[in-house]
Design a protein around this motif. Structure first.
Motif, short mmCIF file in Angstrom:
data_model
loop_
_atom_site.label_atom_id
_atom_site.label_comp_id
_atom_site.label_asym_id
_atom_site.label_seq_id
_atom_site.Cartn_x
_atom_site.Cartn_y
_atom_site.Cartn_z
N VAL A 188 0.83 -1.21 0.00
CA VAL A 188 0.00 0.00 0.00
C VAL A 188 0.87 1.26 0.00
O VAL A 188 0.60 2.22 -0.74
CB VAL A 188 -0.96 0.00 1.21
N CYS A 189 1.91 1.27 0.81
CA CYS A 189 2.79 2.44 0.88
C CYS A 189 3.47 2.72 -0.46
O CYS A 189 3.49 3.87 -0.93
CB CYS A 189 3.87 2.23 1.95
N VAL A 190 4.01 1.68 -1.09
CA VAL A 190 4.70 1.86 -2.37
C VAL A 190 3.71 2.28 -3.45
O VAL A 190 3.98 3.19 -4.25
CB VAL A 190 5.44 0.57 -2.77
N ALA A 191 2.53 1.64 -3.48
CA ALA A 191 1.52 1.98 -4.49
C ALA A 191 1.03 3.42 -4.30
O ALA A 191 0.82 4.15 -5.29
CB ALA A 191 0.35 1.01 -4.40
N ALA A 192 0.85 3.83 -3.04
CA ALA A 192 0.41 5.20 -2.77
C ALA A 192 1.44 6.21 -3.27
O ALA A 192 1.09 7.25 -3.85
CB ALA A 192 0.16 5.39 -1.28
N TYR A 196 9.13 17.83 -6.47
CA TYR A 196 8.42 16.77 -7.18
C TYR A 196 7.51 16.04 -6.21
O TYR A 196 7.90 15.76 -5.06
CB TYR A 196 9.45 15.82 -7.81
N SER A 197 6.30 15.71 -6.64
CA SER A 197 5.32 15.08 -5.75
C SER A 197 5.81 13.75 -5.20
O SER A 197 5.51 13.38 -4.06
CB SER A 197 4.00 14.89 -6.50
N GLY A 198 6.59 13.01 -6.00
CA GLY A 198 7.14 11.75 -5.51
C GLY A 198 8.09 11.96 -4.35
O GLY A 198 8.13 11.16 -3.41
N ASN A 199 8.88 13.03 -4.40
CA ASN A 199 9.77 13.36 -3.28
C ASN A 199 8.95 13.66 -2.02
O ASN A 199 9.35 13.30 -0.90
CB ASN A 199 10.64 14.57 -3.62
N LEU A 200 7.81 14.32 -2.21
CA LEU A 200 6.95 14.62 -1.07
C LEU A 200 6.41 13.34 -0.44
O LEU A 200 6.42 13.19 0.78
CB LEU A 200 5.79 15.51 -1.52
N ALA A 201 5.97 12.40 -1.28
CA ALA A 201 5.46 11.13 -0.76
C ALA A 201 6.56 10.38 -0.01
O ALA A 201 6.32 9.81 1.07
CB ALA A 201 4.94 10.28 -1.92
N LEU A 260 2.35 10.70 -9.69
CA LEU A 260 1.75 11.04 -10.98
C LEU A 260 1.32 12.50 -11.06
O LEU A 260 1.05 13.01 -12.15
CB LEU A 260 0.53 10.15 -11.25
N TRP A 261 1.27 13.17 -9.90
CA TRP A 261 0.87 14.58 -9.89
C TRP A 261 1.91 15.39 -10.67
O TRP A 261 3.09 15.37 -10.34
CB TRP A 261 0.77 15.08 -8.45
N PRO A 262 1.49 16.12 -11.72
CA PRO A 262 2.47 16.73 -12.62
C PRO A 262 3.04 18.07 -12.17
O PRO A 262 4.09 18.50 -12.66
CB PRO A 262 1.67 16.89 -13.92
N ASP A 263 2.35 18.75 -11.27
CA ASP A 263 2.76 20.12 -10.92
C ASP A 263 3.90 20.12 -9.91
O ASP A 263 4.01 19.21 -9.08
CB ASP A 263 1.57 20.89 -10.35
N PRO A 264 4.76 21.16 -9.95
CA PRO A 264 5.85 21.25 -8.97
C PRO A 264 5.33 21.39 -7.54
O PRO A 264 4.22 21.89 -7.30
CB PRO A 264 6.60 22.52 -9.41
N VAL A 265 6.14 20.93 -6.59
CA VAL A 265 5.80 20.99 -5.17
C VAL A 265 6.83 21.88 -4.48
O VAL A 265 8.02 21.78 -4.76
CB VAL A 265 5.82 19.58 -4.56
N PRO A 266 6.39 22.77 -3.58
CA PRO A 266 7.36 23.64 -2.88
C PRO A 266 8.43 22.83 -2.14
O PRO A 266 8.18 21.74 -1.64
CB PRO A 266 6.48 24.41 -1.89
N VAL A 267 9.63 23.36 -2.11
CA VAL A 267 10.80 22.84 -1.39
C VAL A 267 11.37 21.58 -2.04
O VAL A 267 12.54 21.53 -2.43
CB VAL A 267 10.50 22.56 0.10
N VAL A 268 10.55 20.52 -2.16
CA VAL A 268 11.08 19.24 -2.67
C VAL A 268 10.85 19.07 -4.17
O VAL A 268 11.26 18.06 -4.75
CB VAL A 268 10.48 18.04 -1.90
#
Length: 260
Positions: free
Chosen positions: A151-155, A171-176, A161-169
């Protein structure tokens, strides 16, 4: 089952050889600049970013050290047992090893597929940390750990997959990835405060301190504190310090004992 060091060494050799073949044959696709934001200048040739690529050997070494310790770990004293079994320790060692070729795939090729492998390898280790902490907190067994891990890896894959930039990190994958690690730290602290097991908590402190220093260097190098032509790359230091953190996190796990 095979001994931990034999299994982990097999994963290390196999995954590294497969990466070398993929790079040589161009299986990961063209250079699209993935990872170009990590300061080091991309060079012509088989390895685009040599320092950021070769520093991932730290994960391979860390995984092998985990396996070596798991293989040589002394039996638990009478009346107690290890919380982490040898099988789980071997699995963790293999996950740490895979961080090496996974991350190197991106830095060597700057390809889209290399970037996907880099993020997946990060999800695998962060997912382990969060799932292992959760299953111990809830006093569940191996089957629940496997489910939580998937579940953690799939989440993470879905969030990535979120395409927009994320503050500080960025990329959304970095945030996850970061959210899972924070969740693991919170749960590990709660487990320590609950006090139903004994363990060498300073190992966790070393792991956390290494990770915090690594993240600070990651932020500074992304902010421009770097020399693109130098072999002394902040992102390479990030890799090496994260490898240190992964090893000492295992030592925390390996030290945990519970009364039988």
């Amino acid at each position: 089952m095979p001994r931990p060091l034999t299994t982990t060494a097999g994963v290390a050799v196999g995954s590294t050889a497969l990466l070398a073949l993929a790079v040589a044959q161009g299986w990961l696709g063209p250079d699209v600049g993935r990872g170009a934001n990590f300061c080091e200048r991309a060079y012509d040739g088989a390895i685009a970013q040599p320092a950021n690529t070769l520093s991932n050997l730290g994960f391979v070494v860390a995984g092998l050290l985990v396996a070596r310790h798991a293989q040589r770990r002394a039996p638990a004293p009478p009346g107690v047992e290890h919380v982490m079994s040898t099988t789980v320790a071997t699995f963790y060692a293999c996950v740490v090893v895979l961080l090496g070729p996974g991350s190197a795939a991106m830095h060597a090729t700057q390809s889209a597929w290399g970037g996907h492998l880099d993020m997946l390898s990060m999800y695998l280790v962060a997912g382990f940390a969060a799932a292992w902490a959760w299953v111990r907190w809830t006093r569940r067994g191996t089957a629940s750990f496997v489910k939580a891990y998937v579940v953690c890896v799939a989440a993470c894959e879905l969030v990535g997959l979120w395409p927009d930039p994320v503050p500080v990190v960025h990329y959304s994958g970095n945030l996850a990835f970061g959210v899972l690690l924070v969740a693991a730290v919170v749960l590990e602290t709660a487990l320590w405060r609950r006090g139903e097991t004994s363990r060498v908590f300073r190992h966790g402190v070393v792991a956390l301190a290494s990770m915090l220093v690594a993240f600070t260097i990651w932020l500074l190098s992304n902010a421009g504190w770097c020399d693109p032509d130098s072999w002394l790359q902040g992102h390479a230091a990030w890799h090496l310090l994260c490898a240190v953190a992964a090893y000492w996190l295992y030592r925390l796990y390996a030290s945990e004992l519970i009364s039988t």
